[in-house]
Design a protein around this motif. Structure first.
Motif, PDB file in Angstrom:
ATOM      1  N   PHE A  25      10.271   1.903 -66.408  1.00  0.00           N
ATOM      2  CA  PHE A  25       9.362   0.862 -65.925  1.00  0.00           C
ATOM      3  C   PHE A  25       9.040   1.059 -64.446  1.00  0.00           C
ATOM      4  CE2 PHE A  25       9.306  -3.257 -63.629  1.00  0.00           C
ATOM      5  CZ  PHE A  25       8.046  -3.692 -64.007  1.00  0.00           C
ATOM      6  N   PHE A  26      10.066   1.237 -63.617  1.00  0.00           N
ATOM      7  CA  PHE A  26       9.828   1.395 -62.189  1.00  0.00           C
ATOM      8  C   PHE A  26       9.063   2.683 -61.884  1.00  0.00           C
ATOM      9  CE2 PHE A  26      13.471  -1.615 -61.780  1.00  0.00           C
ATOM     10  CZ  PHE A  26      12.798  -2.585 -61.058  1.00  0.00           C
ATOM     11  N   ALA A  27       9.358   3.741 -62.631  1.00  0.00           N
ATOM     12  CA  ALA A  27       8.631   4.996 -62.430  1.00  0.00           C
ATOM     13  C   ALA A  27       7.155   4.837 -62.769  1.00  0.00           C
ATOM     14  CB  ALA A  27       9.261   6.099 -63.283  1.00  0.00           C
ATOM     15  N   SER A  28       6.859   4.120 -63.851  1.00  0.00           N
ATOM     16  CA  SER A  28       5.464   3.913 -64.237  1.00  0.00           C
ATOM     17  C   SER A  28       4.752   2.991 -63.252  1.00  0.00           C
ATOM     18  CB  SER A  28       5.373   3.362 -65.659  1.00  0.00           C
ATOM     19  OG  SER A  28       6.063   2.129 -65.779  1.00  0.00           O
ATOM     20  N   CYS A  29       5.484   2.032 -62.659  1.00  0.00           N
ATOM     21  CA  CYS A  29       4.891   1.191 -61.608  1.00  0.00           C
ATOM     22  C   CYS A  29       4.525   2.035 -60.394  1.00  0.00           C
ATOM     23  CB  CYS A  29       5.861   0.083 -61.177  1.00  0.00           C
ATOM     24  SG  CYS A  29       6.052  -1.241 -62.367  1.00  0.00           S
ATOM     25  N   ILE A  30       5.441   2.913 -59.994  1.00  0.00           N
ATOM     26  CA  ILE A  30       5.174   3.791 -58.855  1.00  0.00           C
ATOM     27  C   ILE A  30       3.976   4.687 -59.153  1.00  0.00           C
ATOM     28  CG2 ILE A  30       6.093   5.732 -57.520  1.00  0.00           C
ATOM     29  CD1 ILE A  30       8.877   4.425 -57.860  1.00  0.00           C
ATOM     30  N   LEU A  31       3.910   5.210 -60.375  1.00  0.00           N
ATOM     31  CA  LEU A  31       2.783   6.051 -60.772  1.00  0.00           C
ATOM     32  C   LEU A  31       1.471   5.277 -60.662  1.00  0.00           C
ATOM     33  CD1 LEU A  31       1.710   8.707 -62.061  1.00  0.00           C
ATOM     34  CD2 LEU A  31       2.072   7.621 -64.293  1.00  0.00           C
ATOM     35  N   TYR A  32       1.479   4.023 -61.125  1.00  0.00           N
ATOM     36  CA  TYR A  32       0.269   3.199 -61.051  1.00  0.00           C
ATOM     37  C   TYR A  32      -0.195   3.038 -59.603  1.00  0.00           C
ATOM     38  CZ  TYR A  32      -2.643  -0.959 -60.818  1.00  0.00           C
ATOM     39  OH  TYR A  32      -3.656  -1.826 -60.523  1.00  0.00           O
ATOM     40  N   PHE A  33       0.732   2.707 -58.707  1.00  0.00           N
ATOM     41  CA  PHE A  33       0.340   2.470 -57.318  1.00  0.00           C
ATOM     42  C   PHE A  33      -0.053   3.765 -56.614  1.00  0.00           C
ATOM     43  CE2 PHE A  33       2.921  -1.451 -57.950  1.00  0.00           C
ATOM     44  CZ  PHE A  33       1.893  -2.352 -57.711  1.00  0.00           C
ATOM     45  N   PHE A 176       4.320 -15.387 -62.496  1.00  0.00           N
ATOM     46  CA  PHE A 176       3.054 -15.426 -63.227  1.00  0.00           C
ATOM     47  C   PHE A 176       2.084 -16.395 -62.551  1.00  0.00           C
ATOM     48  CE2 PHE A 176       5.038 -13.745 -67.263  1.00  0.00           C
ATOM     49  CZ  PHE A 176       4.199 -12.657 -67.364  1.00  0.00           C
ATOM     50  N   GLY A 177       2.591 -17.588 -62.198  1.00  0.00           N
ATOM     51  CA  GLY A 177       1.735 -18.571 -61.543  1.00  0.00           C
ATOM     52  C   GLY A 177       1.183 -18.060 -60.223  1.00  0.00           C
ATOM     53  N   ILE A 178       2.039 -17.418 -59.428  1.00  0.00           N
ATOM     54  CA  ILE A 178       1.602 -16.873 -58.136  1.00  0.00           C
ATOM     55  C   ILE A 178       0.580 -15.766 -58.341  1.00  0.00           C
ATOM     56  CG2 ILE A 178       2.368 -15.566 -56.111  1.00  0.00           C
ATOM     57  CD1 ILE A 178       5.067 -17.052 -56.386  1.00  0.00           C
ATOM     58  N   SER A 179       0.853 -14.858 -59.273  1.00  0.00           N
ATOM     59  CA  SER A 179      -0.052 -13.741 -59.519  1.00  0.00           C
ATOM     60  C   SER A 179      -1.431 -14.220 -59.970  1.00  0.00           C
ATOM     61  CB  SER A 179       0.552 -12.809 -60.580  1.00  0.00           C
ATOM     62  OG  SER A 179      -0.298 -11.712 -60.830  1.00  0.00           O
ATOM     63  N   ASP A 180      -1.455 -15.187 -60.905  1.00  0.00           N
ATOM     64  CA  ASP A 180      -2.735 -15.679 -61.407  1.00  0.00           C
ATOM     65  C   ASP A 180      -3.482 -16.488 -60.354  1.00  0.00           C
ATOM     66  OD1 ASP A 180      -2.588 -14.436 -63.816  1.00  0.00           O
ATOM     67  OD2 ASP A 180      -1.986 -16.180 -64.964  1.00  0.00           O
ATOM     68  N   ALA A 181      -2.745 -17.227 -59.509  1.00  0.00           N
ATOM     69  CA  ALA A 181      -3.399 -17.965 -58.425  1.00  0.00           C
ATOM     70  C   ALA A 181      -4.044 -16.999 -57.435  1.00  0.00           C
ATOM     71  CB  ALA A 181      -2.385 -18.859 -57.716  1.00  0.00           C
ATOM     72  N   LEU A 182      -3.326 -15.923 -57.100  1.00  0.00           N
ATOM     73  CA  LEU A 182      -3.885 -14.905 -56.205  1.00  0.00           C
ATOM     74  C   LEU A 182      -5.096 -14.227 -56.848  1.00  0.00           C
ATOM     75  CD1 LEU A 182      -0.566 -13.234 -54.953  1.00  0.00           C
ATOM     76  CD2 LEU A 182      -2.117 -14.661 -53.601  1.00  0.00           C
ATOM     77  N   GLN A 183      -4.979 -13.944 -58.146  1.00  0.00           N
ATOM     78  CA  GLN A 183      -6.083 -13.298 -58.859  1.00  0.00           C
ATOM     79  C   GLN A 183      -7.339 -14.165 -58.850  1.00  0.00           C
ATOM     80  OE1 GLN A 183      -6.285 -10.107 -61.237  1.00  0.00           O
ATOM     81  NE2 GLN A 183      -8.134 -10.716 -60.162  1.00  0.00           N
ATOM     82  N   ALA A 184      -7.178 -15.445 -59.130  1.00  0.00           N
ATOM     83  CA  ALA A 184      -8.323 -16.355 -59.160  1.00  0.00           C
ATOM     84  C   ALA A 184      -8.960 -16.476 -57.780  1.00  0.00           C
ATOM     85  CB  ALA A 184      -7.887 -17.727 -59.667  1.00  0.00           C
ATOM     86  N   LEU A 198      -0.781  -7.417 -53.894  1.00  0.00           N
ATOM     87  CA  LEU A 198       0.020  -8.624 -54.080  1.00  0.00           C
ATOM     88  C   LEU A 198      -0.044  -9.109 -55.527  1.00  0.00           C
ATOM     89  CD1 LEU A 198      -0.980 -10.554 -50.836  1.00  0.00           C
ATOM     90  CD2 LEU A 198       1.208  -9.441 -51.294  1.00  0.00           C
ATOM     91  N   ILE A 199      -1.227  -9.050 -56.112  1.00  0.00           N
ATOM     92  CA  ILE A 199      -1.407  -9.499 -57.497  1.00  0.00           C
ATOM     93  C   ILE A 199      -0.570  -8.665 -58.454  1.00  0.00           C
ATOM     94  CG2 ILE A 199      -3.071  -9.618 -59.405  1.00  0.00           C
ATOM     95  CD1 ILE A 199      -5.196 -10.257 -57.139  1.00  0.00           C
ATOM     96  N   MET A 200      -0.642  -7.345 -58.301  1.00  0.00           N
ATOM     97  CA  MET A 200       0.048  -6.484 -59.257  1.00  0.00           C
ATOM     98  C   MET A 200       1.560  -6.476 -59.055  1.00  0.00           C
ATOM     99  SD  MET A 200      -2.309  -5.687 -61.230  1.00  0.00           S
ATOM    100  CE  MET A 200      -1.301  -4.672 -62.309  1.00  0.00           C
ATOM    101  N   VAL A 201       2.035  -6.571 -57.801  1.00  0.00           N
ATOM    102  CA  VAL A 201       3.474  -6.612 -57.560  1.00  0.00           C
ATOM    103  C   VAL A 201       4.078  -7.870 -58.193  1.00  0.00           C
ATOM    104  CG1 VAL A 201       5.249  -6.916 -55.792  1.00  0.00           C
ATOM    105  CG2 VAL A 201       3.499  -5.159 -55.509  1.00  0.00           C
ATOM    106  N   THR A 202       3.455  -9.021 -57.962  1.00  0.00           N
ATOM    107  CA  THR A 202       3.974 -10.265 -58.545  1.00  0.00           C
ATOM    108  C   THR A 202       3.828 -10.265 -60.070  1.00  0.00           C
ATOM    109  OG1 THR A 202       1.841 -11.325 -58.029  1.00  0.00           O
ATOM    110  CG2 THR A 202       3.652 -11.670 -56.484  1.00  0.00           C
ATOM    111  N   TYR A 203       2.753  -9.660 -60.572  1.00  0.00           N
ATOM    112  CA  TYR A 203       2.537  -9.598 -62.016  1.00  0.00           C
ATOM    113  C   TYR A 203       3.594  -8.731 -62.704  1.00  0.00           C
ATOM    114  CZ  TYR A 203       0.501  -7.939 -66.394  1.00  0.00           C
ATOM    115  OH  TYR A 203       0.313  -7.583 -67.701  1.00  0.00           O
ATOM    116  N   TYR A 204       3.831  -7.539 -62.169  1.00  0.00           N
ATOM    117  CA  TYR A 204       4.843  -6.674 -62.772  1.00  0.00           C
ATOM    118  C   TYR A 204       6.236  -7.292 -62.674  1.00  0.00           C
ATOM    119  CZ  TYR A 204       1.560  -2.753 -63.309  1.00  0.00           C
ATOM    120  OH  TYR A 204       0.522  -1.940 -63.690  1.00  0.00           O
ATOM    121  N   ALA A 205       6.511  -7.971 -61.554  1.00  0.00           N
ATOM    122  CA  ALA A 205       7.805  -8.658 -61.421  1.00  0.00           C
ATOM    123  C   ALA A 205       7.951  -9.739 -62.487  1.00  0.00           C
ATOM    124  CB  ALA A 205       7.931  -9.267 -60.028  1.00  0.00           C
ATOM    125  N   ALA A 206       6.879 -10.499 -62.729  1.00  0.00           N
ATOM    126  CA  ALA A 206       6.916 -11.551 -63.743  1.00  0.00           C
ATOM    127  C   ALA A 206       7.210 -10.978 -65.127  1.00  0.00           C
ATOM    128  CB  ALA A 206       5.583 -12.307 -63.759  1.00  0.00           C
TER     129      ALA A 206
END
Length: 220
Positions: A25-33, A176-184, A198-206
């Motif tokens: 999971f963490f490797a794929s997150c790093i790959l994404y970023f 999830f709430g923080i990520s979606d609020a930032l996204q909106a 910020l959106i993706m870090v909080t989303y992946y953490a959720a």
């Protein structure tokens, strides 16, 4: 001696699988970023890079979580989230992505259940969501007013039930709430500095916290 060795291997196997899938999971997150280029045109490869961490979590739940409805519904929620991540790569599929994530939250809601009820936790969730929707509503296209409202209600209910369950699901619901609020805010009101990060870090953490909640309290 031999029997004790076999028992030790059996006890350690779930922890080994846990470590392997979390590393993936963490490797794929790093790959994404590393691959993520905000100015790039949407593509199948960028869509795959975006949803790959969630697919790793889904496989983690499938491989390591105890059997039962909780794990099954979390798995379905992760699968729906990966679908939402994939289609949202293309902005013209926004409504389809919104529907996929609403289904993910419904699946998480089914997993979390209604006991203990803890109605006192619902009141602040309603207050915060009502305030935020009041700020967001004037900036929404008329065609999105109802879908966004339905989505927000689904998210709010899921957050309430996650808070009632406690950690790590509660932390996952909050992220999830923080990520979606930032996204909106980033999408409809005003672009945020480093908004996508910020959106993706909080989303992946959720999502990671919701997946980890399936093995919470597992016997050693």
């Amino acid at each position: 001696m031999e029997a004790g060795g076999r028992q030790s291997v059996t006890r350690n196997t779930p922890d080994l699988l846990l470590s392997q899938w979390l590393v993936s999971f963490f490797a794929s997150c790093i790959l994404y970023f590393l691959l993520w280029l905000p100015a790039a045109e949407p593509s199948w490869s960028s869509a795959l890079a975006k949803c790959l961490p969630i697919l790793c979590l889904a496989l983690f739940v499938h491989s390591t979580a105890p059997s039962g409805s909780y794990s099954q519904f979390i798995w379905v929620g992760l699968f729906c989230s990966a679908l939402g991540d994939f289609v949202l790569t293309w902005p013209n599929l926004f409504l389809l992505g919104l529907a996929a994530f609403a289904l993910a939250y419904v699946s998480y809601l089914k997993a979390l259940g209604w006991h203990p009820l803890r109605l006192t936790l619902l009141e602040p969730v309603i207050a915060v969501f009502t305030l935020y929707l009041g700020i967001l509503q004037p900036h929404l296209p008329s065609s999105l007013s109802v879908p966004v409202l339905v989505y927000a209600v689904t998210l709010g209910l899921m957050l309430w039930r996650a808070l009632a369950r406690g950690r790590p699901a509660a932390l996952g619901g909050l992220f999830f709430g923080i990520s979606d609020a930032l996204q909106a805010w980033n999408t409809f009101i005003r672009p945020l500095p480093s908004g996508r990060l910020l959106i993706m870090v909080t989303y992946y953490a959720a999502q990671a916290l919701m997946a980890l909640s399936t093995v919470e309290g597992r016997a050693a």
